[in-house]
Design a protein around this motif. Sequence first.
Motif, PDB file in Angstrom:
ATOM      1  N   PHE A   5       0.911  -1.113   0.244  1.00  0.00           N
ATOM      2  CA  PHE A   5       0.085   0.140   0.116  1.00  0.00           C
ATOM      3  C   PHE A   5       0.832   1.322  -0.059  1.00  0.00           C
ATOM      4  CE2 PHE A   5      -2.037   3.455   2.510  1.00  0.00           C
ATOM      5  CZ  PHE A   5      -3.087   3.597   1.683  1.00  0.00           C
ATOM      6  N   TYR A   6       1.973   1.186   0.988  1.00  0.00           N
ATOM      7  CA  TYR A   6       2.526   2.431   1.166  1.00  0.00           C
ATOM      8  C   TYR A   6       3.603   2.614  -0.065  1.00  0.00           C
ATOM      9  CZ  TYR A   6       1.149   2.576   6.014  1.00  0.00           C
ATOM     10  OH  TYR A   6       0.212   2.574   6.938  1.00  0.00           O
ATOM     11  N   ARG A   7       3.952   1.801  -0.842  1.00  0.00           N
ATOM     12  CA  ARG A   7       4.677   1.636  -2.024  1.00  0.00           C
ATOM     13  C   ARG A   7       4.083   1.799  -3.419  1.00  0.00           C
ATOM     14  NH1 ARG A   7      10.080  -0.485  -1.547  1.00  0.00           N
ATOM     15  NH2 ARG A   7      10.609  -1.205   0.539  1.00  0.00           N
ATOM     16  N   HIS A   8       2.792   1.943  -3.258  1.00  0.00           N
ATOM     17  CA  HIS A   8       2.008   2.207  -4.323  1.00  0.00           C
ATOM     18  C   HIS A   8       2.224   3.547  -4.951  1.00  0.00           C
ATOM     19  CE1 HIS A   8      -1.400   2.723  -7.185  1.00  0.00           C
ATOM     20  NE2 HIS A   8      -1.633   1.381  -7.069  1.00  0.00           N
ATOM     21  N   PRO A   9       2.313   3.805  -6.223  1.00  0.00           N
ATOM     22  CA  PRO A   9       2.626   4.902  -6.842  1.00  0.00           C
ATOM     23  C   PRO A   9       1.725   6.179  -6.608  1.00  0.00           C
ATOM     24  CG  PRO A   9       3.328   3.443  -8.273  1.00  0.00           C
ATOM     25  CD  PRO A   9       2.510   2.635  -7.327  1.00  0.00           C
ATOM     26  N   ALA A  10       0.396   5.690  -6.498  1.00  0.00           N
ATOM     27  CA  ALA A  10      -0.674   6.528  -6.192  1.00  0.00           C
ATOM     28  C   ALA A  10      -0.538   7.149  -4.813  1.00  0.00           C
ATOM     29  CB  ALA A  10      -2.104   6.134  -6.466  1.00  0.00           C
ATOM     30  N   VAL A  11      -0.124   6.199  -3.881  1.00  0.00           N
ATOM     31  CA  VAL A  11      -0.028   6.692  -2.437  1.00  0.00           C
ATOM     32  C   VAL A  11       1.087   7.418  -2.388  1.00  0.00           C
ATOM     33  CG1 VAL A  11       0.223   5.530   0.048  1.00  0.00           C
ATOM     34  CG2 VAL A  11      -1.440   4.582  -1.595  1.00  0.00           C
ATOM     35  N   ARG A  12       2.271   6.878  -2.752  1.00  0.00           N
ATOM     36  CA  ARG A  12       3.492   7.800  -2.790  1.00  0.00           C
ATOM     37  C   ARG A  12       3.159   9.171  -3.076  1.00  0.00           C
ATOM     38  NH1 ARG A  12       8.738   4.283  -3.459  1.00  0.00           N
ATOM     39  NH2 ARG A  12       9.426   6.350  -2.620  1.00  0.00           N
ATOM     40  N   ALA A  13       2.367   9.336  -4.418  1.00  0.00           N
ATOM     41  CA  ALA A  13       2.394  10.857  -5.047  1.00  0.00           C
ATOM     42  C   ALA A  13       1.394  11.584  -4.008  1.00  0.00           C
ATOM     43  CB  ALA A  13       1.373  10.650  -6.284  1.00  0.00           C
ATOM     44  N   PHE A  14       0.564  10.863  -3.454  1.00  0.00           N
ATOM     45  CA  PHE A  14      -0.552  11.651  -2.389  1.00  0.00           C
ATOM     46  C   PHE A  14       0.213  12.055  -1.316  1.00  0.00           C
ATOM     47  CE2 PHE A  14      -3.667  11.757   0.872  1.00  0.00           C
ATOM     48  CZ  PHE A  14      -4.472  12.417   0.507  1.00  0.00           C
ATOM     49  N   SER A  15       0.951  11.218  -0.767  1.00  0.00           N
ATOM     50  CA  SER A  15       1.859  11.536   0.416  1.00  0.00           C
ATOM     51  C   SER A  15       2.835  12.656   0.283  1.00  0.00           C
ATOM     52  CB  SER A  15       2.434  10.050   1.029  1.00  0.00           C
ATOM     53  OG  SER A  15       1.645   9.127   1.306  1.00  0.00           O
ATOM     54  N   GLN A  16       3.511  12.397  -0.823  1.00  0.00           N
ATOM     55  CA  GLN A  16       4.576  13.425  -1.302  1.00  0.00           C
ATOM     56  C   GLN A  16       3.790  14.802  -1.415  1.00  0.00           C
ATOM     57  OE1 GLN A  16       7.840  13.375  -1.359  1.00  0.00           O
ATOM     58  NE2 GLN A  16       7.547  15.317  -1.535  1.00  0.00           N
ATOM     59  N   ALA A  17       2.666  14.851  -2.108  1.00  0.00           N
ATOM     60  CA  ALA A  17       1.815  15.981  -2.168  1.00  0.00           C
ATOM     61  C   ALA A  17       1.286  16.726  -0.781  1.00  0.00           C
ATOM     62  CB  ALA A  17       0.567  15.927  -3.107  1.00  0.00           C
ATOM     63  N   GLY A  18       0.961  15.994   0.184  1.00  0.00           N
ATOM     64  CA  GLY A  18       0.520  16.110   1.514  1.00  0.00           C
ATOM     65  C   GLY A  18       2.020  16.927   2.322  1.00  0.00           C
ATOM     66  N   ASN A  19       3.033  16.456   1.959  1.00  0.00           N
ATOM     67  CA  ASN A  19       4.258  16.783   2.713  1.00  0.00           C
ATOM     68  C   ASN A  19       4.484  18.072   2.217  1.00  0.00           C
ATOM     69  OD1 ASN A  19       6.528  16.408   4.445  1.00  0.00           O
ATOM     70  ND2 ASN A  19       7.655  16.433   2.566  1.00  0.00           N
ATOM     71  N   ASP A  20       4.708  18.197   0.772  1.00  0.00           N
ATOM     72  CA  ASP A  20       4.804  19.532  -0.041  1.00  0.00           C
ATOM     73  C   ASP A  20       3.884  20.435   0.514  1.00  0.00           C
ATOM     74  OD1 ASP A  20       7.017  18.287  -1.474  1.00  0.00           O
ATOM     75  OD2 ASP A  20       5.744  18.445  -3.185  1.00  0.00           O
ATOM     76  N   LEU A  21       2.501  20.325   0.635  1.00  0.00           N
ATOM     77  CA  LEU A  21       1.657  21.323   0.961  1.00  0.00           C
ATOM     78  C   LEU A  21       1.797  21.722   2.377  1.00  0.00           C
ATOM     79  CD1 LEU A  21      -1.678  19.645  -0.476  1.00  0.00           C
ATOM     80  CD2 LEU A  21      -0.643  21.955  -1.019  1.00  0.00           C
ATOM     81  N   LEU A  22       1.954  20.797   3.359  1.00  0.00           N
ATOM     82  CA  LEU A  22       2.387  21.401   4.550  1.00  0.00           C
ATOM     83  C   LEU A  22       3.747  22.027   4.890  1.00  0.00           C
ATOM     84  CD1 LEU A  22       4.225  19.257   6.855  1.00  0.00           C
ATOM     85  CD2 LEU A  22       1.932  18.200   6.599  1.00  0.00           C
ATOM     86  N   SER A  23       4.912  21.688   4.210  1.00  0.00           N
ATOM     87  CA  SER A  23       6.078  22.358   4.306  1.00  0.00           C
ATOM     88  C   SER A  23       6.309  23.566   3.626  1.00  0.00           C
ATOM     89  CB  SER A  23       7.181  21.513   3.708  1.00  0.00           C
ATOM     90  OG  SER A  23       7.188  19.973   4.254  1.00  0.00           O
TER      91      SER A  23
END
Length: 112
Positions: A5-23
Amino acid sequence: MTESFYRHPAVRAFSQAGNDLLSWFNDLLSLERDAATSGGHNLVLALAAERHVPPEEAAAAARERWHRTMREFPALRAAVPPHGAAGRRYLDGVEFAVRGTMDWSYESARYN
């Protein structure tokens, strides 16, 4: 939750976007303070240095990046295949982290 689940490209893209948004949100709000107190430890200041532009120009580029990512965020979540309740909790947590950072930043005495 499986590691797949965590390695799925869509999950990684969503997680990265979330990190980018808050950072980026945090560093846009703290730009003035960070420029004066933290020796330039700020994404906007790093962008200014990388592009050889004034901080104001880098801040405008960072704001555009933030707005673009925020517009894409719902579609990134929708692209994640179903993974049951645990997957929904994880995705909700990413969204809550972004919103919580925004709420805290506006309510905190840390920022003007």
